[in-house]
Design an enzyme around this catalytic site. Sequence first.
Site, short mmCIF file in Angstrom:
data_model
loop_
_atom_site.label_atom_id
_atom_site.label_comp_id
_atom_site.label_asym_id
_atom_site.label_seq_id
_atom_site.Cartn_x
_atom_site.Cartn_y
_atom_site.Cartn_z
N LYS A 51 27.47 52.76 44.06
CA LYS A 51 28.33 51.83 43.31
C LYS A 51 27.66 51.37 42.03
O LYS A 51 28.33 51.09 41.02
CB LYS A 51 28.73 50.63 44.17
CG LYS A 51 29.97 50.88 45.00
CD LYS A 51 29.74 51.79 46.15
CE LYS A 51 30.63 52.89 46.44
NZ LYS A 51 30.31 53.67 47.62
N ALA A 115 10.93 57.01 67.11
CA ALA A 115 11.11 56.71 68.53
C ALA A 115 11.74 57.90 69.25
O ALA A 115 12.58 58.62 68.69
CB ALA A 115 12.01 55.49 68.68
N GLY A 178 36.16 64.40 50.37
CA GLY A 178 36.17 63.08 51.01
C GLY A 178 35.61 62.03 50.08
O GLY A 178 35.47 62.24 48.87
N GLU A 199 38.18 71.40 48.26
CA GLU A 199 38.54 70.81 49.55
C GLU A 199 39.43 71.81 50.32
O GLU A 199 40.40 72.32 49.78
CB GLU A 199 39.28 69.48 49.31
CG GLU A 199 40.01 68.89 50.50
CD GLU A 199 39.12 68.60 51.70
OE1 GLU A 199 38.12 67.89 51.52
OE2 GLU A 199 39.43 69.09 52.81
N HIS A 441 49.77 33.73 38.78
CA HIS A 441 50.33 34.61 37.75
C HIS A 441 49.55 34.45 36.45
O HIS A 441 49.19 33.32 36.10
CB HIS A 441 51.80 34.23 37.51
CG HIS A 441 52.42 34.99 36.39
ND1 HIS A 441 52.76 36.32 36.52
CD2 HIS A 441 52.72 34.62 35.11
CE1 HIS A 441 53.27 36.74 35.37
NE2 HIS A 441 53.26 35.74 34.49
C1 LIG Z 1 26.61 58.23 49.21
C2 LIG Z 1 27.14 57.28 50.27
C3 LIG Z 1 27.93 56.20 49.89
C4 LIG Z 1 28.40 55.32 50.86
N1 LIG Z 1 29.18 54.28 50.46
C5 LIG Z 1 29.67 53.42 51.37
C6 LIG Z 1 30.47 52.33 50.98
O1 LIG Z 1 30.73 52.12 49.80
N2 LIG Z 1 30.93 51.48 51.92
C7 LIG Z 1 30.66 51.69 53.26
O2 LIG Z 1 31.13 50.91 54.11
N3 LIG Z 1 29.90 52.72 53.68
C8 LIG Z 1 29.39 53.59 52.76
N4 LIG Z 1 28.59 54.62 53.17
C9 LIG Z 1 28.29 54.73 54.61
C10 LIG Z 1 27.23 53.71 55.04
O3 LIG Z 1 26.13 53.80 54.17
C11 LIG Z 1 26.80 53.95 56.48
O4 LIG Z 1 27.95 53.94 57.31
C12 LIG Z 1 25.84 52.87 56.99
O5 LIG Z 1 24.82 52.64 56.07
C13 LIG Z 1 25.25 53.29 58.33
O6 LIG Z 1 24.36 52.30 58.80
P1 LIG Z 1 23.53 52.56 60.12
O7 LIG Z 1 22.78 51.32 60.43
O8 LIG Z 1 24.39 53.13 61.17
O9 LIG Z 1 22.48 53.72 59.74
P2 LIG Z 1 21.27 53.72 58.70
O10 LIG Z 1 21.42 52.68 57.67
O11 LIG Z 1 21.12 55.13 58.27
O12 LIG Z 1 20.01 53.31 59.58
C14 LIG Z 1 19.37 54.20 60.44
C15 LIG Z 1 17.89 53.84 60.52
O13 LIG Z 1 17.32 54.51 61.63
C16 LIG Z 1 16.03 54.97 61.29
N5 LIG Z 1 15.74 56.07 62.23
C17 LIG Z 1 16.42 57.23 62.37
N6 LIG Z 1 15.90 57.95 63.40
C18 LIG Z 1 14.91 57.21 63.91
C19 LIG Z 1 14.01 57.40 65.01
N7 LIG Z 1 14.09 58.46 65.82
N8 LIG Z 1 13.08 56.45 65.24
C20 LIG Z 1 12.99 55.35 64.46
N9 LIG Z 1 13.82 55.12 63.43
C21 LIG Z 1 14.78 56.03 63.17
C22 LIG Z 1 16.15 55.37 59.82
O14 LIG Z 1 14.88 55.35 59.19
C23 LIG Z 1 17.09 54.29 59.28
O15 LIG Z 1 16.40 53.19 58.74
C24 LIG Z 1 28.08 55.51 52.23
C25 LIG Z 1 27.27 56.59 52.62
C26 LIG Z 1 26.79 57.45 51.65
C27 LIG Z 1 25.92 58.61 52.08
#
Ligand SMILES: Cc1cc2nc3c(=O)[nH]c(=O)nc-3n(C[C@H](O)[C@H](O)[C@H](O)COP(=O)(O)OP(=O)(O)OC[C@H]3O[C@@H](n4cnc5c(N)ncnc54)[C@H](O)[C@@H]3O)c2cc1C
Length: 493
Positions: A51, A115, A178, A199, A441
Amino acid sequence: MADRFDVVVIGAGSAGFAAAQTASRKGAKVALVDKGPLGGLCILWGCMPSKALLRSAEVAHLATASRLWGIETGKVAIDFRAVMARKDRLIKRFADYRIHQIHELPNTELIMGHARFVAPDRLMVGNREIRGEHVIIATGSVPFVPPIPGLEQTGYILSDDALNLAAPPRSMLVIGGGVIAVELGQFYSRMGVDVTLVEAAPHLLPKEDVDVSEALEAALSREGLRIVTGRKVIRAERRDGQKILVVARDGDETELMGQEIFVAAGRVPNVQSLNLDAAKVAMDGRRIRVNEFMQTSNPRIYAAGDAWGGSFLVHLAIAEGELAARNAVEHAMEAMDYRVVPHAVFTDPNVARVGPTEHDCAIRGVDVLVATTPFAEHGKAELMGGTALEGFVKLIADSRTGEILGAQAVGPEVADLIHELVAVISLRGSIEAFMKIPHIHPTLAEIWTYPAEEIMEILRERSLRARVTLMPGGYGPDESEECIEAPSASRPQ
Ligand SMILES: Cc1cc2nc3c(=O)[nH]c(=O)nc-3n(C[C@H](O)[C@H](O)[C@H](O)COP(=O)(O)OP(=O)(O)OC[C@H]3O[C@@H](n4cnc5c(N)ncnc54)[C@H](O)[C@@H]3O)c2cc1C
């Protein structure tokens, strides 16, 4: 001896941080494990950097078109390094703040390392064994790279790379239509790159209603992006220093050429290296099987956010992480409510939606009233001019009760404008109730009142008709719907 915790959270991204914060504030002893770097996808390589870049692209676009508003800027030059540097500064600030928040969590030990389960309640993080009464898997997702012959040899970039290029390529072929593909595709196009979006589905943003996708396609095409839909990439090649994608429809092959290939074909859960078998956590294909309480097949282990493979949105990751933590600590067993899940695409024009699409309603056989209003006919959008005139808003209401079920929009600032409808739909508001809410408005938000008025008119007409036609026939209220739907020949003139 394994160190014991009430809750072990794997992953300190949006879902994991929310889970650890919720559990630790409720007094649980928490281990928050992350392999690093700390910050999570949203801050480091997702929502925030994308963004930040799109804002620069918007300014470039406005500056280039400024004559439309009577402003002469001279030749507009893009300093790509400065664009990236601004984004990097912002991301560092957000990441530093998140790291500070993690260190401030009460009752929480941050354990840095990868982990891996060794038993249903035990994990190894490096050489250290830890044990959790409950475990929350929040390890996020990784990009999906489709198995296209020749792609690995040809070379490609993923979204992490696209957010961090040192210089823009001359041309870019984007595999996917997407959210990530259209957002970063428009960013690069506005940075002067010749962008082609490919796409396989008949339209970009295939989960939206076709009229929504078409409006975005028209806007992007007007800006010069090339959109190739309904064609599958069947092969990638490298020739004369160029990258080539061969796309096909019904055996008819076409070659697309570009300096770079950007694979934006979606994301899949990042759970491969967790050894989930040892945890007795079952998968459904690539997804972790979870119930409405975010419990996996092992009831002491929960999953939240991208890791389980649900909807790949930050606000859901946070909500699921918080709920999983509450259920783990309090055993209250609260269910996730997915009825109101808004989402947006931050292209210019934005795309936004809450609730089911018109297509979803048709498939489920829900009888709805639908009305749309184009921004081109809206006073405030006309005052704003330029891309503010693109797109429309759409309201979907239950045809029996008038309850607003869904809202969709393509247009200026609709990622923000949708929140009014998020509130109304959450509170189960009707068209009639919505029409009583005053709107300032002239604002963009006023536009929602036009489709609402149109639906209100239909409802008024129906109730009027129902009164006139139904009473003499002696039908009770239960049958009134059928009568309203009667052929027009039987209606009073
Ligand atoms: C380019 C892009 C733009 C996006 N824009 C938007 C948006 O505008 N709005 C929106 O709602 N969503 C957006 N998303 C999606 C959004 O970023 C994700 O849905 C969200 O950040 C996921 O959060 P999470 O906590 O599930 O995973 P993550 O934030 O990926 O956290 C996972 C964590 O787990 C850790 N990890 C992984 N494996 C292990 C392990 N085995 N042991 C220890 N640690 C581990 C990683 O280091 C990481 O810190 C976007 C995604 C992308 C790629």
